[in-house]
Design a protein around this motif. Structure first.
Motif, mmCIF file in Angstrom:
data_model
loop_
_atom_site.group_PDB
_atom_site.id
_atom_site.type_symbol
_atom_site.label_atom_id
_atom_site.label_comp_id
_atom_site.label_asym_id
_atom_site.label_seq_id
_atom_site.Cartn_x
_atom_site.Cartn_y
_atom_site.Cartn_z
ATOM 1 N N GLY A 173 -17.294 -50.511 -23.054
ATOM 2 C CA GLY A 173 -15.979 -50.010 -22.670
ATOM 3 C C GLY A 173 -14.859 -50.673 -23.445
ATOM 4 O O GLY A 173 -13.877 -50.019 -23.827
ATOM 5 N N LEU A 174 -15.016 -51.963 -23.697
ATOM 6 C CA LEU A 174 -13.985 -52.704 -24.432
ATOM 7 C C LEU A 174 -13.879 -52.213 -25.873
ATOM 8 O O LEU A 174 -12.795 -51.893 -26.366
ATOM 9 C CB LEU A 174 -14.325 -54.195 -24.393
ATOM 10 C CG LEU A 174 -13.300 -55.176 -24.945
ATOM 11 C CD1 LEU A 174 -11.987 -55.075 -24.183
ATOM 12 C CD2 LEU A 174 -13.845 -56.600 -24.886
ATOM 13 N N VAL A 175 -15.022 -52.128 -26.561
ATOM 14 C CA VAL A 175 -15.030 -51.727 -27.977
ATOM 15 C C VAL A 175 -14.553 -50.288 -28.147
ATOM 16 O O VAL A 175 -13.656 -49.992 -28.952
ATOM 17 C CB VAL A 175 -16.448 -51.891 -28.572
ATOM 18 C CG1 VAL A 175 -16.528 -51.255 -29.953
ATOM 19 C CG2 VAL A 175 -16.816 -53.370 -28.644
ATOM 20 N N HIS A 176 -15.148 -49.367 -27.400
ATOM 21 C CA HIS A 176 -14.798 -47.954 -27.580
ATOM 22 C C HIS A 176 -13.459 -47.624 -26.939
ATOM 23 O O HIS A 176 -12.765 -46.695 -27.390
ATOM 24 C CB HIS A 176 -15.904 -47.070 -27.026
ATOM 25 C CG HIS A 176 -17.175 -47.168 -27.814
ATOM 26 N ND1 HIS A 176 -17.227 -46.871 -29.158
ATOM 27 C CD2 HIS A 176 -18.434 -47.535 -27.460
ATOM 28 C CE1 HIS A 176 -18.470 -47.037 -29.597
ATOM 29 N NE2 HIS A 176 -19.217 -47.458 -28.587
ATOM 30 N N GLY A 177 -13.058 -48.377 -25.917
ATOM 31 C CA GLY A 177 -11.722 -48.190 -25.359
ATOM 32 C C GLY A 177 -10.654 -48.507 -26.389
ATOM 33 O O GLY A 177 -9.666 -47.768 -26.532
ATOM 34 N N ARG A 178 -10.846 -49.589 -27.128
ATOM 35 C CA ARG A 178 -9.900 -49.934 -28.204
ATOM 36 C C ARG A 178 -9.819 -48.816 -29.229
ATOM 37 O O ARG A 178 -8.724 -48.437 -29.690
ATOM 38 C CB ARG A 178 -10.346 -51.219 -28.907
ATOM 39 C CG ARG A 178 -10.193 -52.493 -28.112
ATOM 40 C CD ARG A 178 -10.894 -53.614 -28.842
ATOM 41 N NE ARG A 178 -10.866 -54.879 -28.131
ATOM 42 C CZ ARG A 178 -11.808 -55.821 -28.269
ATOM 43 N NH1 ARG A 178 -12.836 -55.611 -29.093
ATOM 44 N NH2 ARG A 178 -11.718 -56.955 -27.592
ATOM 45 N N ALA A 192 -9.534 -53.230 -22.298
ATOM 46 C CA ALA A 192 -9.017 -52.838 -23.611
ATOM 47 C C ALA A 192 -7.577 -52.343 -23.484
ATOM 48 O O ALA A 192 -6.719 -52.668 -24.321
ATOM 49 C CB ALA A 192 -9.901 -51.744 -24.208
ATOM 50 N N ALA A 193 -7.286 -51.568 -22.455
ATOM 51 C CA ALA A 193 -5.921 -51.064 -22.250
ATOM 52 C C ALA A 193 -4.951 -52.217 -22.010
ATOM 53 O O ALA A 193 -3.839 -52.239 -22.566
ATOM 54 C CB ALA A 193 -5.915 -50.099 -21.062
ATOM 55 N N ARG A 194 -5.374 -53.180 -21.196
ATOM 56 C CA ARG A 194 -4.515 -54.339 -20.929
ATOM 57 C C ARG A 194 -4.252 -55.111 -22.228
ATOM 58 O O ARG A 194 -3.122 -55.545 -22.494
ATOM 59 C CB ARG A 194 -5.174 -55.236 -19.887
ATOM 60 C CG ARG A 194 -4.312 -56.414 -19.460
ATOM 61 C CD ARG A 194 -4.975 -57.246 -18.383
ATOM 62 N NE ARG A 194 -5.218 -56.464 -17.169
ATOM 63 C CZ ARG A 194 -6.413 -56.125 -16.719
ATOM 64 N NH1 ARG A 194 -7.498 -56.514 -17.374
ATOM 65 N NH2 ARG A 194 -6.551 -55.411 -15.626
ATOM 66 N N GLY A 245 -1.689 -53.358 -24.286
ATOM 67 C CA GLY A 245 -0.413 -53.104 -23.628
ATOM 68 C C GLY A 245 -0.262 -51.691 -23.102
ATOM 69 O O GLY A 245 0.859 -51.189 -22.974
ATOM 70 N N VAL A 246 -1.395 -51.034 -22.797
ATOM 71 C CA VAL A 246 -1.364 -49.671 -22.258
ATOM 72 C C VAL A 246 -1.522 -49.756 -20.747
ATOM 73 O O VAL A 246 -2.585 -50.144 -20.250
ATOM 74 C CB VAL A 246 -2.498 -48.813 -22.858
ATOM 75 C CG1 VAL A 246 -2.514 -47.421 -22.217
ATOM 76 C CG2 VAL A 246 -2.350 -48.715 -24.368
ATOM 77 N N PRO A 247 -0.502 -49.424 -19.986
ATOM 78 C CA PRO A 247 -0.602 -49.554 -18.526
ATOM 79 C C PRO A 247 -1.554 -48.528 -17.921
ATOM 80 O O PRO A 247 -1.596 -47.376 -18.330
ATOM 81 C CB PRO A 247 0.828 -49.328 -18.040
ATOM 82 C CG PRO A 247 1.493 -48.559 -19.135
ATOM 83 C CD PRO A 247 0.838 -48.975 -20.411
ATOM 84 N N VAL A 248 -2.339 -49.000 -16.938
ATOM 85 C CA VAL A 248 -3.251 -48.150 -16.171
ATOM 86 C C VAL A 248 -2.770 -48.170 -14.720
ATOM 87 O O VAL A 248 -2.632 -49.242 -14.133
ATOM 88 C CB VAL A 248 -4.702 -48.683 -16.261
ATOM 89 C CG1 VAL A 248 -5.633 -47.841 -15.387
ATOM 90 C CG2 VAL A 248 -5.195 -48.693 -17.701
ATOM 91 N N PRO A 249 -2.422 -47.006 -14.136
ATOM 92 C CA PRO A 249 -2.613 -45.650 -14.661
ATOM 93 C C PRO A 249 -1.367 -45.054 -15.312
ATOM 94 O O PRO A 249 -1.327 -43.840 -15.528
ATOM 95 C CB PRO A 249 -2.965 -44.876 -13.396
ATOM 96 C CG PRO A 249 -2.080 -45.502 -12.354
ATOM 97 C CD PRO A 249 -2.041 -46.972 -12.709
#
Length: 355
Positions: free
Chosen positions: A236-241, A267-269, A272-276
């Motif tokens: 999730g970390l690698v492909h999320g990036r 990866a979003a954190r 700097g991409v806020p979830v949700p």
């Protein structure tokens, strides 16, 4: 029993009569059969004690607890631990011991002679059946078990070639479709997929459910938004990036399991991409850990403990010579909505988009 000479031994028929059951039922109760109600078994044992009954056959022994083996590649997984919880509970109810074992080396699993030796070791140790939990490359072991009549049930099979294999899983296709439809109903149209390995039947079914939801919404599959790798946080970390770095990044991602989803949120954190706020994330499994993430994870609930229970019931029935009604059992899934999903930023505040 009145009138019986004191020197005459009580018979099984006497026990059955005293317990108010048939002779066949009394025999099953004394031999530890699982298809006997506990109160019936208790009445039979009370009659045995009261009459001083002793079987006439020298081969008879008091019923002993049976043993099954639960075999997995890893034990430090929330998915596996929750499956084992249900498996152990069902085994306790069935008065069955469980040996939790790491799977033999993959070289053993790939070699016919070595697989046969491993299965023989299980049988010699008193194991009456084996449950494989997401066991990869099990074909040689499955064949060896079938050769010696050892019941073998797979939970979420991986790399299984033989259609005769008995398996227990959840409604993976329906679950992933529901997860994707949830994002579509919130207004997302650019939805990524990060799934498990192609060798996993569950991973393939989940991807097809994701794709079916897009097709139903009239959205063409965009292969640039699709990734697959092992079920892990690292995936999730690698492909999320990668997905979040695309010029047209997805506003929602459906993950093949909760661990992948946790990696995507990390990866979003990191980026700097806020979830949700700018990215919605849905997992699959709904392990207890899904409620521990920040934000709490929306996830497809599959009955992991129920899968463990079903596997135990199936393998013990097979050990008793009962063929399963279905070789591929799937338990229902549902969606648990938490805080990791919301309308995309462009439509936030306008309510869910309608299709």
């Amino acid at each position: 029993m009145a009138g019986r000479p004191s020197t005459e031994r009580p018979t099984l028929a006497d026990v059955a009569r005293a317990a108010g059951v048939s002779t066949g039922t009394a025999s099953k109760a004394l031999n530890g059969r699982l298809d006997i109600a506990e109160d019936t078994r208790a009445r039979v044992l009370e009659a045995v004690a009261a009459l001083g009954y002793r079987p006439t056959t020298a081969q008879w022994e008091p019923p002993r607890t049976r043993t099954i083996a639960a075999v997995t590649d890893v034990v430090d997984s929330p998915y596996v631990s929750n499956v084992l919880q249900g498996l152990l509970a069902a085994a306790m109810t069935a008065q069955t011991d469980v040996l939790v074992r790491l799977a033999p080396d993959r070289a053993v699993r790939a070699t016919k002679a070595a697989a046969q030796a491993w299965v023989s070791e299980q049988k010699e140790s008193g194991v009456v059946g084996i449950v494989g939990i997401t066991l990869s490359r099990p074909n040689a072991v499955l064949q060896a078990a079938r050769k010696v009549g050892m019941p073998f049930v797979m939970i979420d099979p991986v790399d299984v070639d033989d259609p005769r294999t008995v398996s227990v899983g959840s409604a993976n296709w329906a679950g992933a479709r529901t997860a994707t439809e949830h994002l579509l109903e919130l207004g997302h149209r650019r939805i990524g997929w990060i799934g498990g390995p192609a060798a996993s039947a569950a991973a393939r079914e989940r991807f097809h459910g994701y794709r079916a939801a897009l097709d139903s919404a009239g959205i063409s599959l965009d292969r640039t938004l699709v990734r697959s790798d092992p079920f892990s946080i690292e995936t999730g970390l690698v492909h999320g990036r990668e997905l979040l770095a695309l010029p047209a990044a997805p506003t929602g991602i459906v993950a093949g399991d909760d661990e992948i989803a946790v990696g995507v949120i990390a990866a979003a954190r990191e980026l700097g991409v806020p979830v949700p706020g700018r990215l919605s994330v849905v997992g699959f499994d709904d392990t207890p850990q899904a409620a521990w993430t920040t934000p709490q994870l929306t996830s497809v609930h599959q009955p992991l403990a129920g899968m463990g229970r079903m596997a135990v019931e199936t393998v013990l029935a097979m050990a008793d010579g009962v063929e399963p009604a279905s070789r591929h059992v799937q338990l229902a899934t549902s969606l648990t909505v938490r805080d990791s999903t919301a309308p995309p930023a462009a439509v936030a505040g306008t309510g869910p988009a309608r299709r």
